[in-house]
Design a protein around this motif. Sequence first.
Motif, PDB file in Angstrom:
ATOM      1  N   SER A 177       0.829  -1.203   0.000  1.00 39.71           N
ATOM      2  CA  SER A 177       0.000   0.000   0.000  1.00 39.71           C
ATOM      3  C   SER A 177       0.864   1.254   0.000  1.00 39.71           C
ATOM      4  O   SER A 177       1.954   1.265   0.565  1.00 39.71           O
ATOM      5  CB  SER A 177      -0.916   0.020   1.229  1.00 39.71           C
ATOM      6  OG  SER A 177      -1.825  -1.059   1.194  1.00 39.71           O
ATOM      7  N   VAL A 178       0.355   2.302  -0.628  1.00 38.70           N
ATOM      8  CA  VAL A 178       1.017   3.602  -0.642  1.00 38.70           C
ATOM      9  C   VAL A 178       0.052   4.638  -0.091  1.00 38.70           C
ATOM     10  O   VAL A 178      -0.976   4.926  -0.709  1.00 38.70           O
ATOM     11  CB  VAL A 178       1.469   4.003  -2.052  1.00 38.70           C
ATOM     12  CG1 VAL A 178       2.101   5.393  -2.035  1.00 38.70           C
ATOM     13  CG2 VAL A 178       2.458   2.982  -2.615  1.00 38.70           C
ATOM     14  N   VAL A 179       0.347   5.153   1.086  1.00 38.01           N
ATOM     15  CA  VAL A 179      -0.426   6.246   1.673  1.00 38.01           C
ATOM     16  C   VAL A 179       0.180   7.542   1.141  1.00 38.01           C
ATOM     17  O   VAL A 179       1.367   7.801   1.346  1.00 38.01           O
ATOM     18  CB  VAL A 179      -0.374   6.198   3.210  1.00 38.01           C
ATOM     19  CG1 VAL A 179      -1.157   7.364   3.806  1.00 38.01           C
ATOM     20  CG2 VAL A 179      -0.919   4.866   3.724  1.00 38.01           C
ATOM     21  N   LYS A 180      -0.609   8.344   0.475  1.00 35.92           N
ATOM     22  CA  LYS A 180      -0.085   9.535  -0.188  1.00 35.92           C
ATOM     23  C   LYS A 180       0.386  10.570   0.830  1.00 35.92           C
ATOM     24  O   LYS A 180      -0.118  10.622   1.962  1.00 35.92           O
ATOM     25  CB  LYS A 180      -1.158  10.152  -1.080  1.00 35.92           C
ATOM     26  CG  LYS A 180      -1.611   9.246  -2.221  1.00 35.92           C
ATOM     27  CD  LYS A 180      -2.734   9.892  -3.012  1.00 35.92           C
ATOM     28  CE  LYS A 180      -3.213   8.973  -4.119  1.00 35.92           C
ATOM     29  NZ  LYS A 180      -4.359   9.566  -4.866  1.00 35.92           N
ATOM     30  N   PRO A 181       1.364  11.401   0.434  1.00 37.89           N
ATOM     31  CA  PRO A 181       1.791  12.478   1.330  1.00 37.89           C
ATOM     32  C   PRO A 181       0.614  13.314   1.795  1.00 37.89           C
ATOM     33  O   PRO A 181      -0.290  13.641   1.014  1.00 37.89           O
ATOM     34  CB  PRO A 181       2.745  13.300   0.454  1.00 37.89           C
ATOM     35  CG  PRO A 181       3.310  12.304  -0.508  1.00 37.89           C
ATOM     36  CD  PRO A 181       2.166  11.367  -0.806  1.00 37.89           C
ATOM     37  N   SER A 182       0.578  13.606   3.097  1.00 41.85           N
ATOM     38  CA  SER A 182      -0.458  14.433   3.745  1.00 41.85           C
ATOM     39  C   SER A 182      -1.829  13.768   3.797  1.00 41.85           C
ATOM     40  O   SER A 182      -2.800  14.384   4.236  1.00 41.85           O
ATOM     41  CB  SER A 182      -0.575  15.805   3.061  1.00 41.85           C
ATOM     42  OG  SER A 182       0.666  16.496   3.100  1.00 41.85           O
ATOM     43  N   GLU A 183      -1.956  12.507   3.389  1.00 42.00           N
ATOM     44  CA  GLU A 183      -3.238  11.805   3.459  1.00 42.00           C
ATOM     45  C   GLU A 183      -3.578  11.480   4.915  1.00 42.00           C
ATOM     46  O   GLU A 183      -2.703  11.214   5.735  1.00 42.00           O
ATOM     47  CB  GLU A 183      -3.179  10.520   2.637  1.00 42.00           C
ATOM     48  CG  GLU A 183      -4.505   9.780   2.546  1.00 42.00           C
ATOM     49  CD  GLU A 183      -4.452   8.565   1.621  1.00 42.00           C
ATOM     50  OE1 GLU A 183      -5.457   7.825   1.568  1.00 42.00           O
ATOM     51  OE2 GLU A 183      -3.402   8.354   0.967  1.00 42.00           O
ATOM     52  N   LEU A 184      -4.863  11.469   5.248  1.00 44.24           N
ATOM     53  CA  LEU A 184      -5.345  11.140   6.587  1.00 44.24           C
ATOM     54  C   LEU A 184      -6.097   9.812   6.544  1.00 44.24           C
ATOM     55  O   LEU A 184      -7.079   9.668   5.798  1.00 44.24           O
ATOM     56  CB  LEU A 184      -6.256  12.243   7.118  1.00 44.24           C
ATOM     57  CG  LEU A 184      -6.944  11.966   8.464  1.00 44.24           C
ATOM     58  CD1 LEU A 184      -5.910  11.814   9.573  1.00 44.24           C
ATOM     59  CD2 LEU A 184      -7.939  13.074   8.801  1.00 44.24           C
ATOM     60  N   ILE A 185      -5.641   8.839   7.323  1.00 37.63           N
ATOM     61  CA  ILE A 185      -6.299   7.544   7.443  1.00 37.63           C
ATOM     62  C   ILE A 185      -6.975   7.490   8.813  1.00 37.63           C
ATOM     63  O   ILE A 185      -6.334   7.677   9.836  1.00 37.63           O
ATOM     64  CB  ILE A 185      -5.283   6.394   7.315  1.00 37.63           C
ATOM     65  CG1 ILE A 185      -4.453   6.515   6.041  1.00 37.63           C
ATOM     66  CG2 ILE A 185      -6.004   5.046   7.386  1.00 37.63           C
ATOM     67  CD1 ILE A 185      -5.248   6.480   4.774  1.00 37.63           C
ATOM     68  N   ASN A 186      -8.272   7.273   8.820  1.00 40.11           N
ATOM     69  CA  ASN A 186      -9.017   7.252  10.070  1.00 40.11           C
ATOM     70  C   ASN A 186      -8.605   6.054  10.941  1.00 40.11           C
ATOM     71  O   ASN A 186      -8.158   5.027  10.423  1.00 40.11           O
ATOM     72  CB  ASN A 186     -10.515   7.183   9.814  1.00 40.11           C
ATOM     73  CG  ASN A 186     -11.052   8.463   9.221  1.00 40.11           C
ATOM     74  OD1 ASN A 186     -10.609   9.553   9.571  1.00 40.11           O
ATOM     75  ND2 ASN A 186     -12.006   8.354   8.310  1.00 40.11           N
ATOM     76  N   PRO A 187      -8.757   6.184  12.262  1.00 40.90           N
ATOM     77  CA  PRO A 187      -8.470   5.058  13.150  1.00 40.90           C
ATOM     78  C   PRO A 187      -9.277   3.823  12.774  1.00 40.90           C
ATOM     79  O   PRO A 187     -10.361   3.916  12.191  1.00 40.90           O
ATOM     80  CB  PRO A 187      -8.869   5.595  14.524  1.00 40.90           C
ATOM     81  CG  PRO A 187      -8.731   7.077  14.414  1.00 40.90           C
ATOM     82  CD  PRO A 187      -9.140   7.402  13.007  1.00 40.90           C
ATOM     83  N   LEU A 188      -8.729   2.646  13.104  1.00 41.39           N
ATOM     84  CA  LEU A 188      -9.396   1.354  12.909  1.00 41.39           C
ATOM     85  C   LEU A 188      -9.684   1.055  11.439  1.00 41.39           C
ATOM     86  O   LEU A 188     -10.604   0.324  11.105  1.00 41.39           O
ATOM     87  CB  LEU A 188     -10.695   1.290  13.718  1.00 41.39           C
ATOM     88  CG  LEU A 188     -10.543   1.423  15.227  1.00 41.39           C
ATOM     89  CD1 LEU A 188     -11.901   1.572  15.901  1.00 41.39           C
ATOM     90  CD2 LEU A 188      -9.793   0.227  15.794  1.00 41.39           C
ATOM     91  N   THR A 189      -8.870   1.603  10.526  1.00 43.16           N
ATOM     92  CA  THR A 189      -9.039   1.377   9.090  1.00 43.16           C
ATOM     93  C   THR A 189      -8.211   0.181   8.644  1.00 43.16           C
ATOM     94  O   THR A 189      -7.070   0.014   9.062  1.00 43.16           O
ATOM     95  CB  THR A 189      -8.622   2.616   8.290  1.00 43.16           C
ATOM     96  OG1 THR A 189      -9.458   3.711   8.650  1.00 43.16           O
ATOM     97  CG2 THR A 189      -8.727   2.381   6.786  1.00 43.16           C
TER      98      THR A 189
END
Length: 350
Positions: free
Chosen positions: A335-347
């Motif tokens: 997986s690639v989380v983009k710069p400045s992206e926000l992933i919610n808890p419990l995702t």
Amino acid sequence: MVFAPNGGELRSLSNEPKPMVNVMGKPLLIHVADNLRSIGALRVIAAVEDNVNVEGVELSRLSNDYWGTLKLIIKETPRGSTVVFSSTEYYVPREAYEALLNTHLSMGYDATMLVTAVEDTSSGVVVHVNSEGRVTGLSRGMGPGYLFLNLMVIERNVFEDYGELNWGSIKAGVHLWNGWFTRVNSPWSLLDLTRNLLSGLRESTISTKARISPKASIEGLVVIDDDAVLDHNCTLRGPVYVGKGAYVGTGALLRNHTSIEEGAVIGANAEVTESLVGPRATVGRGSFIGASLIGPRAVVEPGVVTLTTTVDRKIGAVIGGGARVGANSVIKPGSVVKPSELINPLTYYG
């Protein structure tokens, strides 16, 4: 001189230009500059696409014509100079620089190129040589052959005497390199580079300015930089690098070719293995980071797990600079989380 193009794929990890991406406490550009200085370079000139600020390095503009850029810069150097051309596209250790220069001087070549024999040259430039080991030409890669590792020694006078790099006119040879090299073309390649650099450690280096708890455990070879803090009961199983001002919390475990860059924070009881944690990034308590890259200033909240898989190599996740991964999330392999992206808890991400 150093060719230092951006390298677009690294933008998924950091918005910094590729030459300024940190590995083991130094930008890629400085790693290459240090290798040049190790063989006696009096000037280091970097041809770059972006505005960068690097102490001790002169900057020039990089055009799309690499050879044209090389010729323009070389013509600014005094006649009689020996010029070493390198790049941030391929990284080779300083032993390769030394071996190349020794071959160049002992054989009396006008130009000497570092090559390696590979089965697939499609990623770069093939160097064609005759039975005497002299260079007869270059071409785009395809199939097996001698891959040019973007490291060359060339005499300044060649451009005065011949005007062009005509391989049929100049006395050009190669040095065949059998050691390691890393093509720095993706975030994952930074893990390969980190592994190679750390595997080259011959002894531990621990700064007297580091603050290390008497209850911390250090096994194997490590580099611990100034003002790093190792808290109670944390464990380092080398080879591991801990950068300036980094903090490793109580009970945390760092192991297996891990690099923790300047100002990064590893929370209590977190585990980081085979990973690169960027400058001023945070890994929260109880998290597991495996075979992954954490970009600058990214925040991984407590309890996050990066899952790993092995295809050609072991991979975890790329978490871009300034991103935030919420607590107790699970990140799927690759997986690639983009710069400045926000992933919610419990995702469950990816």
